[in-house]
Design a protein around this motif. Structure first.
Motif, PDB file in Angstrom:
ATOM      1  N   LYS A  33       0.843  -1.193   0.000  1.00 52.33           N
ATOM      2  CA  LYS A  33       0.000   0.000   0.000  1.00 52.33           C
ATOM      3  C   LYS A  33       0.878   1.243   0.000  1.00 52.33           C
ATOM      4  CE  LYS A  33      -3.941   1.831   2.601  1.00 52.33           C
ATOM      5  NZ  LYS A  33      -4.831   1.540   3.721  1.00 52.33           N
ATOM      6  N   GLN A  34       0.515   2.205  -0.854  1.00 46.72           N
ATOM      7  CA  GLN A  34       1.248   3.461  -0.933  1.00 46.72           C
ATOM      8  C   GLN A  34       0.256   4.588  -1.211  1.00 46.72           C
ATOM      9  OE1 GLN A  34       4.127   3.628  -4.121  1.00 46.72           O
ATOM     10  NE2 GLN A  34       4.969   5.564  -3.425  1.00 46.72           N
ATOM     11  N   SER A  35       0.443   5.708  -0.540  1.00 47.25           N
ATOM     12  CA  SER A  35      -0.407   6.876  -0.737  1.00 47.25           C
ATOM     13  C   SER A  35       0.374   7.946  -1.504  1.00 47.25           C
ATOM     14  CB  SER A  35      -0.849   7.430   0.622  1.00 47.25           C
ATOM     15  OG  SER A  35      -1.576   8.623   0.442  1.00 47.25           O
ATOM     16  N   ILE A  36      -0.286   8.559  -2.484  1.00 46.84           N
ATOM     17  CA  ILE A  36       0.344   9.599  -3.293  1.00 46.84           C
ATOM     18  C   ILE A  36      -0.571  10.821  -3.326  1.00 46.84           C
ATOM     19  CG2 ILE A  36       1.131  10.203  -5.620  1.00 46.84           C
ATOM     20  CD1 ILE A  36       1.649   7.233  -6.066  1.00 46.84           C
ATOM     21  N   GLN A  37       0.005  11.981  -3.108  1.00 49.04           N
ATOM     22  CA  GLN A  37      -0.745  13.229  -3.219  1.00 49.04           C
ATOM     23  C   GLN A  37      -0.683  13.713  -4.673  1.00 49.04           C
ATOM     24  OE1 GLN A  37      -2.582  14.718  -0.732  1.00 49.04           O
ATOM     25  NE2 GLN A  37      -2.041  12.842   0.367  1.00 49.04           N
ATOM     26  N   ILE A  38      -1.834  14.072  -5.214  1.00 44.81           N
ATOM     27  CA  ILE A  38      -1.927  14.608  -6.576  1.00 44.81           C
ATOM     28  C   ILE A  38      -2.455  16.035  -6.456  1.00 44.81           C
ATOM     29  CG2 ILE A  38      -2.987  14.365  -8.857  1.00 44.81           C
ATOM     30  CD1 ILE A  38      -1.225  11.975  -8.233  1.00 44.81           C
ATOM     31  N   GLN A  39      -1.585  17.004  -6.749  1.00 47.19           N
ATOM     32  CA  GLN A  39      -1.982  18.403  -6.604  1.00 47.19           C
ATOM     33  C   GLN A  39      -1.885  19.201  -7.908  1.00 47.19           C
ATOM     34  OE1 GLN A  39      -3.468  19.303  -3.881  1.00 47.19           O
ATOM     35  NE2 GLN A  39      -3.003  17.362  -2.896  1.00 47.19           N
ATOM     36  N   ARG A  40      -1.115  18.671  -8.873  1.00 45.94           N
ATOM     37  CA  ARG A  40      -0.918  19.410 -10.127  1.00 45.94           C
ATOM     38  C   ARG A  40      -0.650  18.420 -11.255  1.00 45.94           C
ATOM     39  NH1 ARG A  40       4.393  20.201  -7.207  1.00 45.94           N
ATOM     40  NH2 ARG A  40       5.787  19.269  -8.660  1.00 45.94           N
ATOM     41  N   ASP A  41      -0.674  18.925 -12.473  1.00 50.58           N
ATOM     42  CA  ASP A  41      -0.486  18.070 -13.655  1.00 50.58           C
ATOM     43  C   ASP A  41       0.838  17.302 -13.612  1.00 50.58           C
ATOM     44  OD1 ASP A  41      -2.920  18.764 -14.768  1.00 50.58           O
ATOM     45  OD2 ASP A  41      -2.085  20.348 -16.035  1.00 50.58           O
ATOM     46  N   GLN A  42       1.871  17.907 -13.061  1.00 50.02           N
ATOM     47  CA  GLN A  42       3.190  17.270 -13.024  1.00 50.02           C
ATOM     48  C   GLN A  42       3.206  16.014 -12.154  1.00 50.02           C
ATOM     49  OE1 GLN A  42       2.481  20.456 -12.739  1.00 50.02           O
ATOM     50  NE2 GLN A  42       4.062  21.770 -13.593  1.00 50.02           N
ATOM     51  N   LYS A  56      -9.191  18.041 -12.315  1.00 46.23           N
ATOM     52  CA  LYS A  56     -10.096  18.989 -12.974  1.00 46.23           C
ATOM     53  C   LYS A  56     -11.282  19.400 -12.094  1.00 46.23           C
ATOM     54  CE  LYS A  56     -12.732  19.536 -17.269  1.00 46.23           C
ATOM     55  NZ  LYS A  56     -13.085  18.898 -18.547  1.00 46.23           N
ATOM     56  N   TYR A  57     -11.908  18.411 -11.464  1.00 47.16           N
ATOM     57  CA  TYR A  57     -13.137  18.685 -10.724  1.00 47.16           C
ATOM     58  C   TYR A  57     -12.948  18.756  -9.211  1.00 47.16           C
ATOM     59  CZ  TYR A  57     -15.207  17.441 -15.208  1.00 47.16           C
ATOM     60  OH  TYR A  57     -15.528  17.390 -16.543  1.00 47.16           O
ATOM     61  N   GLY A  58     -11.918  18.096  -8.685  1.00 45.77           N
ATOM     62  CA  GLY A  58     -11.737  18.020  -7.241  1.00 45.77           C
ATOM     63  C   GLY A  58     -10.549  18.783  -6.719  1.00 45.77           C
ATOM     64  N   ASP A  59      -9.854  19.525  -7.605  1.00 46.57           N
ATOM     65  CA  ASP A  59      -8.686  20.314  -7.217  1.00 46.57           C
ATOM     66  C   ASP A  59      -7.598  19.440  -6.584  1.00 46.57           C
ATOM     67  OD1 ASP A  59      -7.291  22.700  -7.170  1.00 46.57           O
ATOM     68  OD2 ASP A  59      -7.993  23.236  -5.165  1.00 46.57           O
ATOM     69  N   GLY A  60      -7.426  18.248  -7.156  1.00 48.05           N
ATOM     70  CA  GLY A  60      -6.408  17.329  -6.638  1.00 48.05           C
ATOM     71  C   GLY A  60      -6.930  16.493  -5.493  1.00 48.05           C
ATOM     72  N   LEU A  78      -6.907   0.894  -6.782  1.00 49.34           N
ATOM     73  CA  LEU A  78      -6.610   2.317  -6.704  1.00 49.34           C
ATOM     74  C   LEU A  78      -7.808   3.017  -6.086  1.00 49.34           C
ATOM     75  CD1 LEU A  78      -5.194   2.823 -10.320  1.00 49.34           C
ATOM     76  CD2 LEU A  78      -3.888   2.416  -8.224  1.00 49.34           C
ATOM     77  N   THR A  79      -7.547   3.858  -5.101  1.00 46.83           N
ATOM     78  CA  THR A  79      -8.612   4.623  -4.451  1.00 46.83           C
ATOM     79  C   THR A  79      -8.281   6.107  -4.587  1.00 46.83           C
ATOM     80  OG1 THR A  79      -8.965   2.823  -2.884  1.00 46.83           O
ATOM     81  CG2 THR A  79      -9.922   4.969  -2.318  1.00 46.83           C
ATOM     82  N   PHE A  80      -9.163   6.831  -5.249  1.00 51.45           N
ATOM     83  CA  PHE A  80      -9.003   8.263  -5.515  1.00 51.45           C
ATOM     84  C   PHE A  80      -9.921   9.030  -4.565  1.00 51.45           C
ATOM     85  CE2 PHE A  80      -8.125   5.825  -9.236  1.00 51.45           C
ATOM     86  CZ  PHE A  80      -7.091   6.466  -9.895  1.00 51.45           C
ATOM     87  N   ARG A  81      -9.356   9.947  -3.776  1.00 55.31           N
ATOM     88  CA  ARG A  81     -10.166  10.750  -2.848  1.00 55.31           C
ATOM     89  C   ARG A  81      -9.890  12.228  -3.070  1.00 55.31           C
ATOM     90  NH1 ARG A  81      -8.296   7.053   1.573  1.00 55.31           N
ATOM     91  NH2 ARG A  81      -9.922   5.482   1.715  1.00 55.31           N
ATOM     92  N   ASP A  82     -10.958  12.984  -3.274  1.00 55.41           N
ATOM     93  CA  ASP A  82     -10.793  14.434  -3.373  1.00 55.41           C
ATOM     94  C   ASP A  82     -11.764  15.122  -2.424  1.00 55.41           C
ATOM     95  OD1 ASP A  82     -13.315  15.310  -4.651  1.00 55.41           O
ATOM     96  OD2 ASP A  82     -12.585  14.293  -6.437  1.00 55.41           O
ATOM     97  N   LYS A  83     -11.516  16.391  -2.211  1.00 57.67           N
ATOM     98  CA  LYS A  83     -12.391  17.204  -1.362  1.00 57.67           C
ATOM     99  C   LYS A  83     -13.047  18.293  -2.205  1.00 57.67           C
ATOM    100  CE  LYS A  83     -10.036  16.438   3.021  1.00 57.67           C
ATOM    101  NZ  LYS A  83      -9.138  15.372   2.728  1.00 57.67           N
ATOM    102  N   GLY A  84     -13.396  17.912  -3.441  1.00 58.87           N
ATOM    103  CA  GLY A  84     -14.013  18.847  -4.376  1.00 58.87           C
ATOM    104  C   GLY A  84     -15.492  19.035  -4.103  1.00 58.87           C
ATOM    105  N   PRO A  85     -16.212  19.566  -5.084  1.00 56.55           N
ATOM    106  CA  PRO A  85     -17.625  19.888  -4.887  1.00 56.55           C
ATOM    107  C   PRO A  85     -18.535  18.659  -4.814  1.00 56.55           C
ATOM    108  CG  PRO A  85     -16.987  20.290  -7.156  1.00 56.55           C
ATOM    109  CD  PRO A  85     -15.732  19.945  -6.402  1.00 56.55           C
ATOM    110  N   GLY A  86     -18.004  17.492  -5.161  1.00 60.79           N
ATOM    111  CA  GLY A  86     -18.834  16.288  -5.141  1.00 60.79           C
ATOM    112  C   GLY A  86     -19.689  16.169  -6.395  1.00 60.79           C
ATOM    113  N   ILE A  87     -20.374  15.056  -6.486  1.00 58.48           N
ATOM    114  CA  ILE A  87     -21.246  14.775  -7.631  1.00 58.48           C
ATOM    115  C   ILE A  87     -22.675  14.676  -7.106  1.00 58.48           C
ATOM    116  CG2 ILE A  87     -21.792  13.126  -9.466  1.00 58.48           C
ATOM    117  CD1 ILE A  87     -18.820  12.215  -9.279  1.00 58.48           C
ATOM    118  N   ALA A  88     -23.526  15.552  -7.592  1.00 50.75           N
ATOM    119  CA  ALA A  88     -24.906  15.607  -7.093  1.00 50.75           C
ATOM    120  C   ALA A  88     -25.710  14.364  -7.467  1.00 50.75           C
ATOM    121  CB  ALA A  88     -25.603  16.868  -7.605  1.00 50.75           C
ATOM    122  N   ASP A  89     -25.511  13.857  -8.689  1.00 52.03           N
ATOM    123  CA  ASP A  89     -26.293  12.723  -9.176  1.00 52.03           C
ATOM    124  C   ASP A  89     -25.352  11.706  -9.818  1.00 52.03           C
ATOM    125  OD1 ASP A  89     -28.002  10.924 -10.439  1.00 52.03           O
ATOM    126  OD2 ASP A  89     -29.377  12.481 -11.145  1.00 52.03           O
TER     127      ASP A  89
END
Length: 137
Positions: free
Chosen positions: A7-16, A55-59, A77-88
């Motif tokens: 198990k490894q956690s990676i922060q994704i904050q920018r395109d690079q 794009k939608y969750g700001d990383g 793979l588990t992707f977690r963001d603190k973006g606006p969420g998906i309404a539907d």
């Protein structure tokens, strides 16, 4: 029951951050001796989801895991963001639906590439997508 081997956690904050992330996903699949076709499907799905997260969750954060269920090994793979969420979510999972200027194939297309696809989202809190691609599937 699914057991975690690595198990490894990676922060994704920018395109690079995307290319090093994709390389880690590939390395994990290669260690498990996943075939080239399944590696390609996994990396394609991972690329789509990480781009959505930017794009939608700001990383956010991605957890890469080598997993085993009975005799089958795979990559989760588990992707977690603190973006606006998906309404539907059911609407977001339909081919052709897009809130951006895209073809609307991202989430449903990703689901077709993997063996397990799970999405949860809460408007104003964020979105979590978990996928598994089995070596033999």
């Amino acid at each position: 029951m699914i057991n975690t081997l690595f198990k490894q956690s990676i922060q994704i904050q920018r395109d690079q951050d995307v290319v090093p992330f994709r390389n880690k996903v590939k390395d994990c699949a290669v260690v498990l001796k996943m075939g080239l076709l399944n590696q390609t499907k996994l990396i394609t799905a991972a690329s789509e989801l990480v781009r959505n997260m930017l794009k939608y969750g700001d990383g956010g954060e991605v957890i890469i895991e080598s997993v085993m269920q009975e005799r089958n090994k795979g990559v989760r793979l588990t992707f977690r963001d603190k973006g606006p969420g998906i309404a539907d979510i059911s609407l977001a999972m339909k081919d052709g639906y897009s809130t951006g200027k895209s073809l609307g194939l991202g989430l449903p297309g990703t689901k077709r590439l993997v063996n397990v696809f799970d999405i949860t989202s809460e408007p104003g809190v964020g979105t979590t997508v978990s996928i598994i691609k089995w070596c033999n599937g």
